[in-house]
Design an enzyme around this catalytic site. Structure first.
Site, PDB file in Angstrom:
ATOM      1  N   ARG A  52      72.462 -47.051  61.075  1.00  0.00           N
ATOM      2  CA  ARG A  52      71.120 -46.469  60.908  1.00  0.00           C
ATOM      3  C   ARG A  52      70.758 -46.365  59.415  1.00  0.00           C
ATOM      4  O   ARG A  52      69.628 -46.641  59.018  1.00  0.00           O
ATOM      5  CB  ARG A  52      71.080 -45.092  61.576  1.00  0.00           C
ATOM      6  CG  ARG A  52      69.698 -44.480  61.626  1.00  0.00           C
ATOM      7  CD  ARG A  52      69.649 -43.273  62.538  1.00  0.00           C
ATOM      8  NE  ARG A  52      70.419 -42.153  62.029  1.00  0.00           N
ATOM      9  CZ  ARG A  52      70.630 -41.010  62.690  1.00  0.00           C
ATOM     10  NH1 ARG A  52      70.127 -40.851  63.905  1.00  0.00           N
ATOM     11  NH2 ARG A  52      71.334 -40.041  62.168  1.00  0.00           N
ATOM     12  N   LYS A 151      65.876 -42.320  58.389  1.00  0.00           N
ATOM     13  CA  LYS A 151      66.127 -41.028  57.755  1.00  0.00           C
ATOM     14  C   LYS A 151      65.834 -41.217  56.270  1.00  0.00           C
ATOM     15  O   LYS A 151      66.742 -41.430  55.462  1.00  0.00           O
ATOM     16  CB  LYS A 151      67.566 -40.588  57.994  1.00  0.00           C
ATOM     17  CG  LYS A 151      67.738 -39.905  59.349  1.00  0.00           C
ATOM     18  CD  LYS A 151      69.144 -39.411  59.554  1.00  0.00           C
ATOM     19  CE  LYS A 151      69.356 -38.058  58.956  1.00  0.00           C
ATOM     20  NZ  LYS A 151      68.811 -36.956  59.746  1.00  0.00           N
ATOM     21  N   GLU A 184      59.719 -34.705  68.751  1.00  0.00           N
ATOM     22  CA  GLU A 184      61.062 -34.143  68.517  1.00  0.00           C
ATOM     23  C   GLU A 184      60.910 -32.873  67.700  1.00  0.00           C
ATOM     24  O   GLU A 184      59.796 -32.392  67.500  1.00  0.00           O
ATOM     25  CB  GLU A 184      61.942 -35.176  67.799  1.00  0.00           C
ATOM     26  CG  GLU A 184      61.378 -35.637  66.463  1.00  0.00           C
ATOM     27  CD  GLU A 184      62.254 -36.670  65.774  1.00  0.00           C
ATOM     28  OE1 GLU A 184      63.467 -36.708  66.025  1.00  0.00           O
ATOM     29  OE2 GLU A 184      61.719 -37.436  64.959  1.00  0.00           O
TER      30      GLU A 184
HETATM   31  N1  PXG Z   1      65.391 -35.895  64.536  1.00  0.00           N
HETATM   32  C1  PXG Z   1      65.285 -35.749  63.205  1.00  0.00           C
HETATM   33  C2  PXG Z   1      63.940 -35.772  62.584  1.00  0.00           C
HETATM   34  C3  PXG Z   1      66.436 -35.585  62.427  1.00  0.00           C
HETATM   35  O1  PXG Z   1      66.345 -35.462  61.113  1.00  0.00           O
HETATM   36  C4  PXG Z   1      67.753 -35.683  64.472  1.00  0.00           C
HETATM   37  C5  PXG Z   1      66.580 -35.869  65.168  1.00  0.00           C
HETATM   38  C6  PXG Z   1      69.045 -35.728  65.203  1.00  0.00           C
HETATM   39  O2  PXG Z   1      69.706 -36.961  64.986  1.00  0.00           O
HETATM   40  P1  PXG Z   1      71.296 -37.061  65.038  1.00  0.00           P
HETATM   41  O3  PXG Z   1      71.586 -38.506  64.713  1.00  0.00           O
HETATM   42  O4  PXG Z   1      71.820 -36.137  64.000  1.00  0.00           O
HETATM   43  O5  PXG Z   1      71.700 -36.701  66.407  1.00  0.00           O
HETATM   44  C7  PXG Z   1      67.700 -35.542  63.060  1.00  0.00           C
HETATM   45  C8  PXG Z   1      68.937 -35.353  62.263  1.00  0.00           C
HETATM   46  C9  PXG Z   1      70.307 -30.248  59.313  1.00  0.00           C
HETATM   47  C10 PXG Z   1      69.756 -31.618  59.235  1.00  0.00           C
HETATM   48  O6  PXG Z   1      70.952 -29.837  58.336  1.00  0.00           O
HETATM   49  C11 PXG Z   1      69.554 -32.360  60.368  1.00  0.00           C
HETATM   50  C12 PXG Z   1      69.027 -33.632  60.284  1.00  0.00           C
HETATM   51  C13 PXG Z   1      68.661 -34.095  59.043  1.00  0.00           C
HETATM   52  C14 PXG Z   1      68.867 -33.352  57.942  1.00  0.00           C
HETATM   53  C15 PXG Z   1      69.424 -32.109  58.008  1.00  0.00           C
HETATM   54  O7  PXG Z   1      70.092 -29.605  60.332  1.00  0.00           O
HETATM   55  N2  PXG Z   1      68.818 -34.365  61.365  1.00  0.00           N
END
Ligand code: PXG
Length: 295
Positions: A52, A151, A184
């Site tokens: 990713r 991201k 989301e």
């Molecule tokens: N949606 C968004 C917009 C995200 O940034 C997820 C879904 C979940 O994806 P994963 O691959 O982690 O299952 C994310 C991920 C935090 C933090 O500290 C979390 C994310 C990004 C930055 C910080 O909670 N998210």
């Protein structure tokens, strides 16, 4: 002991881990990042996270100067340097140092940063009793702009939504897309359960394809639950039987209230609780070994 941070192949103490104020990651949010977890000496779905990261870099034409194999090794090495078995790992690849203009051609070398530290989780109480959330007025990015599948270091939309959550005194906010469908949350994907069916918005709703989301879809299917990726509205969210969020930091966490409407009977649902348990078992079993010689 201070943590050791990887910057472009070298390790620095927290105090000395610094990048230039001319880095376009800082000046323009020009770059990509990942958040990854290690559980009990194993990195969960490392390859998927790295894929990713490189996909996002490809779209923004950022050439990561490490192969995927070298990136994997750099991440594992950072965990070893910090003696970590359970960790939250942040990988950042920024455009690097340039001039004050926004042209990325002026940035010859990306900065590659890996921070591995102990994790700070939502309090255990929230996993047992569930979260209250709100719907944010701020919409998720349109896929025609900065695609939510990346991201990117541009998280301001999500931060605006997080501020709305803070103002409302809740830990998370649901973000809609510009067509009014649920997309989301600010840092988590969202699922609902209706009449036994596990439902999450499809990629075309404008979401990050979460690693945890993918794992939960697999688990639900394996457990014989009907599963579907379909668009749904705020009304369908209010009237769902269950709701939960998924993310690397949050794992799987129940939602019990949205904008003051109780979801189901206002307690974490049966299917949500089964998936929380199954996910916890899954992360213990699978992953890339940080210390393979220990076995
Ligand atoms: N949606 C968004 C917009 C995200 O940034 C997820 C879904 C979940 O994806 P994963 O691959 O982690 O299952 C994310 C991920 C935090 C933090 O500290 C979390 C994310 C990004 C930055 C910080 O909670 N998210």
């Amino acid at each position: 002991m201070s943590i050791k941070i990887y910057i472009n192949g070298e390790f620095f103490s927290k105090e000395d881990a610094k990048v230039s104020v001319f880095d376009h990651g800082f000046l323009y949010g020009d770059g990509v990042f990942e958040g990854i977890r290690a559980y009990n000496g194993k990195v969960f779905r490392l390859e998927e996270h790295i894929d990713r990261l490189y996909d996002g870099a490809k779209t923004i034409m950022l050439n990561i100067t490490l192969s995927k194999e070298e990136m994997q090794e750099a991440i594992l090495e950072t965990l070893r340097k910090n003696n970590l078995k359970d960790a939250y790992i942040r990988v950042v690849v920024s455009r690097g140092e340039g001039d004050l203009g926004l042209n990325p051609l002026k940035c010859p070398k990306p900065n590659i940063i890996i921070i591995a530290d102990k994790i700070s989780l939502y309090p255990q109480e929230m996993y047992e009793n569930g979260l209250r959330v709100i719907t944010a007025a701020t919409r998720r990015n349109v896929p025609e702009g900065v695609n939510p599948q990346m991201k990117s270091l541009n998280y301001l939309n999500n931060i605006l939504a997080k501020i709305e959550a803070n103002q409302a005194g809740v830990p998370e906010a649901v973000m809609l897309n510009v067509d009014n469908f649920v997309a989301e949350c600010t840092g988590d994907n969202i699922f609902i359960v209706k009449k036994g069916k596990v439902i999450t918005p499809p990629v075309h709703s404008g979401i990050l394809i979460g690693v945890t989301r993918n794992a939960v879809l697999e688990l639900a299917e394996k457990m014989g639950m009907p599963v579907s990726e379909e668009t749904f509205t705020r009304h369908q969210l209010f009237t769902a039987d269950e709701c939960f969020l998924t993310g690397t930091a949050a794992e799987v966490i129940p939602v019990i209230e949205v904008d003051g409407r109780k979801i189901g009977d206002g307690k974490p649902g049966e299917i949500t609780r089964k998936l929380i348990k199954a996910f916890r078992e899954m992360v213990k079993e699978e992953g890339v070994e940080i210390y393979p010689d220990d076995n």
